[in-house]
Design a protein around this motif. Structure first.
Motif, PDB file in Angstrom:
ATOM      1  N   GLN A 153       0.838  -1.212   0.000  1.00  0.00           N
ATOM      2  CA  GLN A 153       0.000   0.000   0.000  1.00  0.00           C
ATOM      3  C   GLN A 153       0.866   1.252   0.000  1.00  0.00           C
ATOM      4  O   GLN A 153       1.781   1.390   0.814  1.00  0.00           O
ATOM      5  CB  GLN A 153      -0.882  -0.018   1.250  1.00  0.00           C
ATOM      6  N   TYR A 205      -4.684   3.874  -6.452  1.00  0.00           N
ATOM      7  CA  TYR A 205      -5.352   5.169  -6.332  1.00  0.00           C
ATOM      8  C   TYR A 205      -4.459   6.228  -6.953  1.00  0.00           C
ATOM      9  O   TYR A 205      -3.236   6.074  -6.995  1.00  0.00           O
ATOM     10  CB  TYR A 205      -5.719   5.504  -4.884  1.00  0.00           C
ATOM     11  N   GLN A 206      -5.078   7.259  -7.491  1.00  0.00           N
ATOM     12  CA  GLN A 206      -4.322   8.313  -8.155  1.00  0.00           C
ATOM     13  C   GLN A 206      -4.470   9.600  -7.357  1.00  0.00           C
ATOM     14  O   GLN A 206      -5.566   9.947  -6.944  1.00  0.00           O
ATOM     15  CB  GLN A 206      -4.857   8.512  -9.577  1.00  0.00           C
ATOM     16  N   VAL A 207      -3.353  10.257  -7.119  1.00  0.00           N
ATOM     17  CA  VAL A 207      -3.391  11.531  -6.406  1.00  0.00           C
ATOM     18  C   VAL A 207      -2.989  12.626  -7.390  1.00  0.00           C
ATOM     19  O   VAL A 207      -1.883  12.601  -7.940  1.00  0.00           O
ATOM     20  CB  VAL A 207      -2.453  11.532  -5.182  1.00  0.00           C
ATOM     21  N   GLY A 241     -14.241   2.745  -4.455  1.00  0.00           N
ATOM     22  CA  GLY A 241     -13.425   3.802  -5.027  1.00  0.00           C
ATOM     23  C   GLY A 241     -13.985   5.156  -4.694  1.00  0.00           C
ATOM     24  O   GLY A 241     -14.868   5.284  -3.850  1.00  0.00           O
ATOM     25  N   GLN A 242     -13.445   6.158  -5.342  1.00  0.00           N
ATOM     26  CA  GLN A 242     -13.922   7.505  -5.115  1.00  0.00           C
ATOM     27  C   GLN A 242     -15.386   7.612  -5.490  1.00  0.00           C
ATOM     28  O   GLN A 242     -15.774   7.213  -6.574  1.00  0.00           O
ATOM     29  CB  GLN A 242     -13.077   8.491  -5.902  1.00  0.00           C
ATOM     30  N   LYS A 243     -16.199   8.097  -4.612  1.00  0.00           N
ATOM     31  CA  LYS A 243     -17.661   8.096  -4.654  1.00  0.00           C
ATOM     32  C   LYS A 243     -18.214   6.730  -5.017  1.00  0.00           C
ATOM     33  O   LYS A 243     -18.647   6.352  -6.011  1.00  0.00           O
ATOM     34  CB  LYS A 243     -18.339   9.128  -5.529  1.00  0.00           C
ATOM     35  N   ILE A 300     -12.295  12.856   0.590  1.00  0.00           N
ATOM     36  CA  ILE A 300     -12.360  11.441   0.911  1.00  0.00           C
ATOM     37  C   ILE A 300     -12.004  10.635  -0.327  1.00  0.00           C
ATOM     38  O   ILE A 300     -12.463  10.931  -1.426  1.00  0.00           O
ATOM     39  CB  ILE A 300     -13.763  11.081   1.431  1.00  0.00           C
ATOM     40  N   GLY A 301     -11.131   9.646  -0.133  1.00  0.00           N
ATOM     41  CA  GLY A 301     -10.662   8.883  -1.282  1.00  0.00           C
ATOM     42  C   GLY A 301     -11.401   7.586  -1.475  1.00  0.00           C
ATOM     43  O   GLY A 301     -12.326   7.490  -2.272  1.00  0.00           O
ATOM     44  N   TYR A 360      -9.880   6.103   3.633  1.00  0.00           N
ATOM     45  CA  TYR A 360      -8.664   6.851   3.308  1.00  0.00           C
ATOM     46  C   TYR A 360      -9.029   8.216   2.715  1.00  0.00           C
ATOM     47  O   TYR A 360     -10.058   8.350   2.045  1.00  0.00           O
ATOM     48  CB  TYR A 360      -7.855   6.104   2.254  1.00  0.00           C
ATOM     49  N   ALA A 373      -8.161  11.222  -0.123  1.00  0.00           N
ATOM     50  CA  ALA A 373      -7.833  11.109  -1.543  1.00  0.00           C
ATOM     51  C   ALA A 373      -6.330  10.968  -1.764  1.00  0.00           C
ATOM     52  O   ALA A 373      -5.892  10.480  -2.800  1.00  0.00           O
ATOM     53  CB  ALA A 373      -8.377  12.316  -2.304  1.00  0.00           C
ATOM     54  N   SER A 374      -5.519  11.381  -0.763  1.00  0.00           N
ATOM     55  CA  SER A 374      -4.079  11.208  -0.940  1.00  0.00           C
ATOM     56  C   SER A 374      -3.583   9.920  -0.299  1.00  0.00           C
ATOM     57  O   SER A 374      -2.383   9.701  -0.177  1.00  0.00           O
ATOM     58  CB  SER A 374      -3.332  12.427  -0.402  1.00  0.00           C
ATOM     59  N   GLY A 375      -4.519   9.026   0.099  1.00  0.00           N
ATOM     60  CA  GLY A 375      -4.122   7.689   0.527  1.00  0.00           C
ATOM     61  C   GLY A 375      -3.831   7.538   2.008  1.00  0.00           C
ATOM     62  O   GLY A 375      -3.290   6.517   2.433  1.00  0.00           O
TER      63      GLY A 375
END
Lengths: 234, 234
Positions: free
Chosen positions: A22, A57-59, A232-234, B170-171, B206, B208-210
């Motif tokens: 992770q 995940y993408q930042v 995932g996101q939303k 929020i990620g 997590y 959004a930046s993990g």
């Protein structure tokens, strides 16, 4: 297989092979484009799929990172390919209880969008993991889409047969999940005491072109079934 | 909000507003590009997100189609935004049982990736839907990321507060789900007889930046909790 899915699979495999943990940063977009020799559109689509699947995940402005992998022995609820792959480190076996061709009830016909007079395969199986009862499974398959099944085939992974032998392109599924007190007959098949809890999953599977082909109900033994969902996101 | 997410939201809203049914064909890629005035890459990303979220399906060479929407009152397990939005047609309320700042146990600290000495908010709530007990919820929030909570805030949707007041991005989340027999204290809080079934969901959220920021366990009342999962291709 579509190009972006192939690239997504290759990236996912590389993460698993290298056991990346992770938060590990993957190469940049441009490096991945040149590594996999694809267009930006294809790579973006592959990465979006992996993100929605919970692999990465993408930042924004920072990079692409690896997500935590699921615990061993847990069944992923986001996929629609049965659990054979999730439990590959366990011993799986199947006992066939019933297999017949029948005219579906009005409710089954409606869910599966059957034409009048269309027939379905009805199957009922008990599935075991490491010799413990994992679940009871009842399914209706449209004969129009799955023209042939026999006892030998349904003693193994039906989804492997559908994709590898029948070359069926499986699309997506809708799952409904609830917990209830088991009926006596269900508890007996699951080898549990009367009034034990049961986890019920109703599922409708579609082909890649959006035709429903399999309506199933699976009742899980609460002692041996653990599930995993990455959102995932939303 | 990122451009592709905005486009995805607009397409999803249009489908809901027009109550488009399963199998309805959407305009072509080129028509959507000009309608939403975006690049092909952005539109493809928006469509892939909607596909993975179960809103649409795409058939190679044939078009983009609407998927069936979830049944009313079911809680979607693919999202990570709490269930306030899923139950918007029901009356939701909350009773706060506990709220305090504490030093986390070794296990909680490990899951949340806390630095030594870092503090967390511990909260415990009962949530009601249409005046029935829906679930008991225990959560640990890292104070470093969620610096302030009070009883009033946690009597409503905490996720609305996090995103709208704290502007937290929020990620994603990892969920683990299982069924078990309720403990006596749990059954009492859920207003169920002893030895009733319970649905347990452990979840780690997590940013959004993990960064992990919220570790929670929710125990659902089996009589009032129904879940929905749409799974995409593979």
């Amino acid at each position: 297989m579509l190009k972006y899915q192939e690239v997504a699979d290759r990236i996912e495999l590389a993460i698993k092979d290298k056991k990346l943990s992770q938060g590990t940063r993957l190469p940049s977009l441009n490096e991945l484009i040149s590594k996999y020799d694809v267009s930006k559109t294809t790579l973006v689509k592959a990465l979006t799929t992996l993100e929605d699947k919970g692999v990465i995940y993408q930042v924004q402005g920072s990079g692409i990172f690896v997500r935590r992998q699921k615990r061993d022995g847990y069944i992923a609820l986001m996929t629609n390919m049965g659990f054979t792959k999730d439990l590959e480190n366990n011993k799986l076996s199947t006992k066939v209880i019933d297999l017949k061709i029948e005219t579906p009830s009005a409710e089954v016909a409606r869910e599966l969008n059957c034409a009048p007079g269309e027939e379905v395969y009805f199957i009922k199986r008990i599935r075991y993991v490491d010799n413990n009862v994992l679940c009871i499974e009842q399914s209706y398959f449209r004969k129009k889409i799955v023209p042939y099944l026999n006892k030998e085939i349904i003693s193994e992974s039906i989804f492997n047969y559908l994709t590898e032998v029948l070359k069926l392109k499986i699309g997506f599924s809708d799952k409904y999940l609830r917990t209830d007190i088991l009926k006596k007959t269900e508890a007996k098949l699951l080898e549990l005491p009367n009034n034990s809890p049961g986890l019920y999953i109703d599922e409708l599977f579609y082909t890649a072109s959006g035709e429903p082909f399999d309506l199933s109900q699976t009742i899980y033994n609460y002692k041996h079934a653990n599930f995993f969902i990455q959102s995932g996101q939303k």
